[in-house]
Write an enzyme that holds these catalytic residues in place. Structure first.
Site, mmCIF file in Angstrom:
data_model
loop_
_atom_site.group_PDB
_atom_site.id
_atom_site.type_symbol
_atom_site.label_atom_id
_atom_site.label_comp_id
_atom_site.label_asym_id
_atom_site.label_seq_id
_atom_site.Cartn_x
_atom_site.Cartn_y
_atom_site.Cartn_z
ATOM 1 N N LYS A 1 45.201 28.668 40.686
ATOM 2 C CA LYS A 1 45.749 29.770 39.794
ATOM 3 C C LYS A 1 47.243 29.291 39.513
ATOM 4 O O LYS A 1 47.583 30.015 38.267
ATOM 5 C CB LYS A 1 45.807 31.065 40.780
ATOM 6 C CG LYS A 1 44.399 31.706 40.978
ATOM 7 C CD LYS A 1 43.566 32.014 39.811
ATOM 8 C CE LYS A 1 42.268 32.371 39.975
ATOM 9 N NZ LYS A 1 41.518 33.078 38.712
ATOM 10 N N ALA B 1 31.194 38.008 33.869
ATOM 11 C CA ALA B 1 31.124 39.340 33.478
ATOM 12 C C ALA B 1 30.209 40.429 34.485
ATOM 13 O O ALA B 1 29.946 41.306 34.108
ATOM 14 C CB ALA B 1 30.597 39.580 32.030
ATOM 15 N N TYR C 1 42.882 27.144 46.442
ATOM 16 C CA TYR C 1 42.867 28.547 45.520
ATOM 17 C C TYR C 1 44.104 28.530 44.974
ATOM 18 O O TYR C 1 44.162 28.867 43.683
ATOM 19 C CB TYR C 1 42.299 29.794 46.278
ATOM 20 C CG TYR C 1 42.366 30.813 45.539
ATOM 21 C CD1 TYR C 1 41.263 30.909 44.458
ATOM 22 C CD2 TYR C 1 43.167 32.000 45.521
ATOM 23 C CE1 TYR C 1 41.296 32.200 43.663
ATOM 24 C CE2 TYR C 1 42.908 33.178 44.618
ATOM 25 C CZ TYR C 1 42.164 33.289 43.633
ATOM 26 O OH TYR C 1 42.072 34.320 42.778
ATOM 27 N N ARG D 1 25.666 33.879 35.325
ATOM 28 C CA ARG D 1 24.949 32.930 35.764
ATOM 29 C C ARG D 1 23.607 33.558 36.328
ATOM 30 O O ARG D 1 22.673 32.940 36.470
ATOM 31 C CB ARG D 1 25.258 32.142 37.006
ATOM 32 C CG ARG D 1 26.635 31.408 36.690
ATOM 33 C CD ARG D 1 27.034 30.547 38.081
ATOM 34 N NE ARG D 1 27.402 31.415 39.068
ATOM 35 C CZ ARG D 1 27.998 30.571 40.071
ATOM 36 N NH1 ARG D 1 27.962 29.547 40.400
ATOM 37 N NH2 ARG D 1 28.790 31.724 41.140
ATOM 38 N N PRO E 1 46.403 39.509 38.895
ATOM 39 C CA PRO E 1 46.253 40.553 39.722
ATOM 40 C C PRO E 1 46.457 40.370 41.285
ATOM 41 O O PRO E 1 46.457 39.148 41.580
ATOM 42 C CB PRO E 1 44.608 41.123 39.758
ATOM 43 C CG PRO E 1 44.396 40.149 38.427
ATOM 44 C CD PRO E 1 45.242 39.004 38.440
ATOM 45 N N GLY E 2 46.881 41.440 42.057
ATOM 46 C CA GLY E 2 46.987 41.179 43.611
ATOM 47 C C GLY E 2 45.905 41.449 44.257
ATOM 48 O O GLY E 2 44.428 40.945 43.747
HETATM 49 P P1 NDP Z 1 33.905 38.866 41.732
HETATM 50 O O1 NDP Z 1 33.362 37.792 42.912
HETATM 51 O O2 NDP Z 1 33.473 40.323 41.978
HETATM 52 O O3 NDP Z 1 33.540 38.361 40.395
HETATM 53 C C1 NDP Z 1 33.713 37.022 40.316
HETATM 54 C C2 NDP Z 1 32.778 36.572 38.881
HETATM 55 O O4 NDP Z 1 32.980 35.166 38.563
HETATM 56 C C3 NDP Z 1 31.190 36.912 39.053
HETATM 57 O O5 NDP Z 1 30.767 37.378 37.821
HETATM 58 C C4 NDP Z 1 30.720 35.470 39.409
HETATM 59 O O6 NDP Z 1 29.272 35.214 39.014
HETATM 60 C C5 NDP Z 1 31.574 34.728 38.316
HETATM 61 N N1 NDP Z 1 31.500 33.350 38.426
HETATM 62 C C6 NDP Z 1 31.957 32.582 39.715
HETATM 63 N N2 NDP Z 1 31.544 31.111 39.702
HETATM 64 C C7 NDP Z 1 31.086 31.223 38.051
HETATM 65 C C8 NDP Z 1 30.647 29.819 37.505
HETATM 66 N N3 NDP Z 1 30.641 28.851 37.813
HETATM 67 N N4 NDP Z 1 30.018 30.333 36.366
HETATM 68 C C9 NDP Z 1 30.046 31.640 35.730
HETATM 69 N N5 NDP Z 1 30.382 32.683 36.361
HETATM 70 C C10 NDP Z 1 30.890 32.449 37.703
HETATM 71 O O7 NDP Z 1 35.441 38.702 41.868
HETATM 72 P P2 NDP Z 1 36.548 39.104 40.906
HETATM 73 O O8 NDP Z 1 36.146 40.250 39.886
HETATM 74 O O9 NDP Z 1 37.671 39.759 41.815
HETATM 75 O O10 NDP Z 1 37.248 37.869 40.227
HETATM 76 C C11 NDP Z 1 37.586 37.621 38.816
HETATM 77 C C12 NDP Z 1 38.545 36.661 38.692
HETATM 78 O O11 NDP Z 1 39.677 37.522 39.345
HETATM 79 C C13 NDP Z 1 38.605 35.405 39.516
HETATM 80 O O12 NDP Z 1 39.130 34.534 38.395
HETATM 81 C C14 NDP Z 1 39.424 35.638 40.618
HETATM 82 O O13 NDP Z 1 40.243 34.340 41.055
HETATM 83 C C15 NDP Z 1 40.569 36.547 39.963
HETATM 84 N N6 NDP Z 1 41.430 37.247 40.936
HETATM 85 C C16 NDP Z 1 40.892 38.333 41.634
HETATM 86 C C17 NDP Z 1 41.648 38.999 42.637
HETATM 87 C C18 NDP Z 1 41.060 39.760 43.485
HETATM 88 O O14 NDP Z 1 41.662 40.318 44.614
HETATM 89 N N7 NDP Z 1 39.788 40.344 43.485
HETATM 90 C C19 NDP Z 1 42.987 38.951 42.581
HETATM 91 C C20 NDP Z 1 43.519 38.005 41.618
HETATM 92 C C21 NDP Z 1 42.742 37.281 40.808
HETATM 93 P P3 NDP Z 1 28.419 35.017 40.068
HETATM 94 O O15 NDP Z 1 27.776 36.582 40.692
HETATM 95 O O16 NDP Z 1 27.191 34.554 39.319
HETATM 96 O O17 NDP Z 1 28.737 34.237 41.422
HETATM 97 C C1 8X3 Z 2 43.384 37.075 44.516
HETATM 98 C C2 8X3 Z 2 44.362 37.550 45.171
HETATM 99 O O1 8X3 Z 2 46.121 37.449 47.238
HETATM 100 O O2 8X3 Z 2 43.527 37.132 47.725
HETATM 101 O O3 8X3 Z 2 43.728 36.011 43.553
HETATM 102 O O4 8X3 Z 2 44.839 35.315 46.624
HETATM 103 S S1 8X3 Z 2 44.750 36.752 46.870
#
Ligand code: NDP
Ligand code: 8X3
Length: 255
Positions: free
Chosen positions: A158, A10, A154, A34, A184-185
């Site tokens: 997913k 979060a 990765y 974290r 999401p994309g």
């Molecule tokens: P961000 O990097 O902005 O956020 C990721 C969050 O996950 C951060 O709060 C991070 O905390 C936390 N996190 C990572 N590793 C851990 C851990 N071991 N324990 C606790 N928290 C952890 O990326 P997004 O918001 O984009 O990503 C969120 C989700 O969305 C992910 O699962 C990602 O795969 C998915 N996603 C993202 C897309 C994109 O294009 N952005 C598309 C599709 C899916 P910290 O700051 O401590 O690392």
């Molecule tokens: C994140 C979207 O296309 O970079 O899951 O893998 S992509």
């Protein structure tokens, strides 16, 4: 009492946007992450957006099984009944062929995106079943629908999120619980900075010539799924930017 949502990861991006959206919608928020300072920052942002919001923070790493169990067990009685679990914490590390991939980065992705999600589900869902209510929203990805070059591990994590969401939904059909996989994309968050190890220019390039999604766009869909009437289960949603058709098909305007 208002409903309670627990959100992993979060402190940034999609998870942070979900925290604000659900707080604005009257949910009590359990933030998990974290970084103590980052959690305090998000709490401030929530209170600025929803001054009456109730927020509780838990500091742990989703990869650590015992931290997950003790963090969830440590919740005070009035925070124990979780209505919505958003399994969002996750990351991509690197973009290179499998045959030259970094094995430690594979471990981190598998431990976070698959095992962390499983540990959280295992820790929270039994009490949802006991309470006769609950909703698990997993943040999957378009990357789970089809592999793309150099995405290998990765993409596999997913795909696993899809399989685990589908499996859990099957296992919970006899209960009122719901399971949603949001895919999401391109969402502009800290995701690409993390993937490219802090190379901001390379990260920025991912979103070049296209208006990407924002964390708030995904939060809106998560909130919609959580707000659906009890007999409606939004099982899966693919959310793309308008000029994106799949993980690899993106129309970019010349800049
Ligand atoms: P961000 O990097 O902005 O956020 C990721 C969050 O996950 C951060 O709060 C991070 O905390 C936390 N996190 C990572 N590793 C851990 C851990 N071991 N324990 C606790 N928290 C952890 O990326 P997004 O918001 O984009 O990503 C969120 C989700 O969305 C992910 O699962 C990602 O795969 C998915 N996603 C993202 C897309 C994109 O294009 N952005 C598309 C599709 C899916 P910290 O700051 O401590 O690392
Ligand atoms: C994140 C979207 O296309 O970079 O899951 O893998 S992509």
């Amino acid at each position: 009492m208002n409903k309670t949502v627990l959100i992993t990861g979060a402190t940034s991006g999609i998870g942070r946007a979900c925290a604000v959206k659900f707080a604005e919608g009257g949910y009590r928020i359990i933030l998990t992450g974290r970084g103590k300072d980052k959690l305090a920052e998000v709490e401030k942002e929530i209170l600025a957006a929803a001054p009456n919001a109730e927020v509780y923070s838990l500091l742990f790493d989703v990869r650590d099984k015992s931290q997950v169990v003790s963090a969830v067990a440590s919740l005070p009685a009035e925070w124990k009944n979780i209505d919505v679990l958003i399994n969002n914490a996750g990351l991509a590390l690197g973009l290179e062929p499998e045959y030259v991939g970094n094995v430690d980065e594979w471990d981190t992705m598998i431990d976070t995106n698959i095992k962390g999600l499983l540990y959280m589900t295992r820790a929270v869902v039994p009490s949802m079943i006991e309470n006769g209510r609950g909703h698990i929203i997993n943040i999957g990805s378009v990357a789970g629908d089809a592999a793309y070059a150099n995405g290998n591990v990765y993409c596999a994590t997913k795909s696993a999120v899809k399989a685990l969401s589908d499996g859990l939904r099957i296992e919970l059909t006899h209960t009122p619980l719901r399971v949603t996989n949001l895919k999401p994309g391109l969402v502009e968050t800290n995701f690409s900075n993390t993937r490219f190890h802090g190379d901001l220019a390379r990260a920025k390039n991912v979103y070049k010539g296209i208006e990407p999604l924002k964390g708030a766009d995904i939060a809106d869909v998560a909130y919609f799924a959580a707000s659906a009437p009890a007999h409606v289960q939004i099982a899966e949603v693919l959310i793309l930017a308008t000029h994106q058709a799949s993980a690899t098909v993106v129309w970019r305007k010349d800049e």
